[in-house]
Design an enzyme around this catalytic site. Structure first.
Site, PDB file in Angstrom:
ATOM      1  N   TYR A 381      21.876  -9.415   5.497  1.00 21.06           N
ATOM      2  CA  TYR A 381      22.069  -8.605   4.135  1.00 21.06           C
ATOM      3  C   TYR A 381      22.658  -7.532   4.024  1.00 21.06           C
ATOM      4  CZ  TYR A 381      17.144 -10.999   3.947  1.00 21.06           C
ATOM      5  OH  TYR A 381      15.838 -11.390   3.498  1.00 21.06           O
ATOM      6  N   GLU A 456      -5.033   1.891  -0.329  1.00 20.46           N
ATOM      7  CA  GLU A 456      -5.045   0.639  -2.252  1.00 20.46           C
ATOM      8  C   GLU A 456      -5.231   1.568  -3.263  1.00 20.46           C
ATOM      9  OE1 GLU A 456      -7.258  -3.804  -0.633  1.00 20.46           O
ATOM     10  OE2 GLU A 456      -8.311  -2.102  -1.645  1.00 20.46           O
TER      11      GLU A 456
END
Length: 481
Positions: A381, A456
């Site tokens: 990468y 969340e």
């Protein structure tokens, strides 16, 4: 003579491009003019020009869009969480995200988007064409999970198994890609509902194998993930002018956005070293060439590559050895020793110099001990570099999305193949905090940990972020120059 104001009404139609209807009017009070702008139907955009009011009018349209994004993100939160929990309970490793890809494609087709599947094996690309002409912007999410066993007792915790390099493993979304996918699907829903007045096109990349392939070992020739999507032409038709990505991150307060301009995440290159000696009895080492001793000297020598031979005044670098394997018995000097590690950097020039110095150091040390070294460096990468101009331009958008709770991100030693998208178009990659605010950030289980946990409540901020990055960019591009 009375001042004159030019009003340009931009009418959208599925069959027509922008049609400009221009009329000359006497001076209109600003409040009345603003009321006129806001009174237009959702299928029209208006730009008002006097000294320089066109950008202001487009800014008003962008602000109205932001308000709608905020409302819709909150309204869609239950569906957002349902999707995230479904994906979390059914994680899939890199290159085998079949169920996830099918779920993504089904939701995107239900929105009426142009959908392509099987991109880079299991990836999905969707195109949303706005009702008004304009530029192309791209949004990216990754879908794969990790070979990690989840330790939580959440009702939607993963109990999944998978195959990783021919081994049976537990599988978990220990890096939050389930959240990324759910956030981008919700973003697509919101933007689809306002497509008639979007000035441009939005492309959605749902990418496989960001964590790497689960079905083969990288060898420098095979490809996967973002790089493979780019090679297959995902960014050519249509070609975006900008690409945005988001990553949930442990140790950052839930809902906070962290970002920086320039180098952001490191490059990642695999280092594989084999020291070849000559096997002999450990009681008579002079009859052979000891690869273990040579490996130890090489390991020490590698510590000088960064500390003594690399300019770290601009960016840090890392050369780490993670495994050493050699020998079968206490009284046998083996034929060879294998070492593996990683090389990390944030600058392309430094990266290449590191590679050259690692090779030279290991090979010369091996030669001095009468051994031979085989050094293999596999570039995986590239460094993720946020475009400075784009980062500055989108700063107000990020502050709005996070309600001014933004901070500068430090350099991150992890790597991201979002870098391949950002080489094809100016890119911006940001971090979304997901650690509960009442918790000690330093004690949060990090990404890739079995205890990794997502608060969340942060996901709505992620939706606000991705949706507004797209719309603000499109509206800014629509402004006259």
């Amino acid at each position: 003579m009375a001042d004159r104001v030019t009003i340009v009404v931009l009418v959208s139609s599925e069959q027509l491009s922008w049609r400009r209807h221009i009329m000359q009017l006497p001076t209109i009070p600003h409040k009345l003019l603003f009321s006129l702008i806001c009174g237009l139907s959702g299928h029209a955009a208006i730009a008002v020009a006097a000294s320089a009011p066109l950008p202001a009018a487009i800014s008003a349209a962008a602000d109205a869009t932001r308000s709608e994004i905020a409302q819709q993100a909150k309204a869609l939160e239950p569906a957002l969480l349902e999707t995230r929990r479904d994906i979390h309970a059914h994680p899939e490793l890199g290159n085998v995200e079949k169920r996830t890809g099918e779920l993504v494609a089904a939701q995107l087709r239900a929105l009426g988007l142009e959908v392509r599947t099987g991109v880079a094996r299991t990836g999905v690309v969707a195109i949303l064409k706005g009702g008004l002409p304009g530029p192309v912007v791209a949004l990216r999410a990754d879908m794969d999970a990790l070979p990690v066993k989840e330790v939580s007792d959440l009702p939607f915790a993963s109990h999944s198994k998978g195959r990783y390099l021919d081994k049976d493993v537990d599988v978990m979304h220990a890096c939050g890609h389930d959240a990324h996918t759910a956030i981008l699907l919700t973003t697509a829903k919101i933007l689809s509902d306002m497509r008639a007045r979007l000035p441009g096109t939005v492309v959605f990349y749902f990418q496989p194998a960001e964590e790497g392939p689960s079905d083969f070992v990288p060898d420098g020739k095979n490809t996967w993930g973002a790089k493979m999507m780019v090679q297959e032409g995902a960014m050519k038709a249509p070609k975006p002018e900008a690409v945005f990505g988001l990553h949930v991150w442990a140790g950052i307060p839930a809902g906070q956005i962290a970002y920086r301009a320039g180098p952001t995440l490191a490059s990642s290159d695999d280092l594989r070293i084999r020291i070849l000696g000559k096997q002999t009895h450990a009681g008579r080492p002079w009859d052979g060439i000891d690869p273990i001793t040579v490996s130890a000297e090489a390991l020490v020598g590698l510590q000088t590559v960064v500390s003594r031979r690399t300019d770290i005044s601009s960016f840090p670098s890392v050369v780490s050895i993670g495994t050493i394997n050699g020998g079968t018995r206490y009284n046998i000097i083996p034929e060879s020793v294998d070492m593996t590690g990683t090389i990390r950097s944030y600058d392309y020039g430094i990266r290449q110099k590191l590679h050259a110095n690692v090779r030279q150091t290991v090979e010369k040390i091996a030669e001095s001990g009468g051994a031979k070294a085989e050094v293999t460096i596999i570039e995986k990468y590239d460094p993720t570099i946020n475009d400075a101009g784009l980062t500055e331009k989108m700063g107000p958008t990020l502050r709005w999305a996070a309600q001014n709770d933004v901070t500068q991100s430090p350099l991150v030693g992890g790597a991201e193949d979002f870098s391949f998208f950002a080489k094809e178009a100016p890119g911006l990659f940001v971090f979304l905090g997901i650690t509960p605010r009442g918790q000690d950030m330093a004690k949060a289980a990090p990404n890739h940990n079995p205890g990794f946990f997502v608060d969340e409540s942060a996901l709505v901020v992620g939706v606000r972020t991705m949706a507004s990055l797209a719309t603000d960019y499109l509206y800014a591009a629509a402004a006259p120059r």
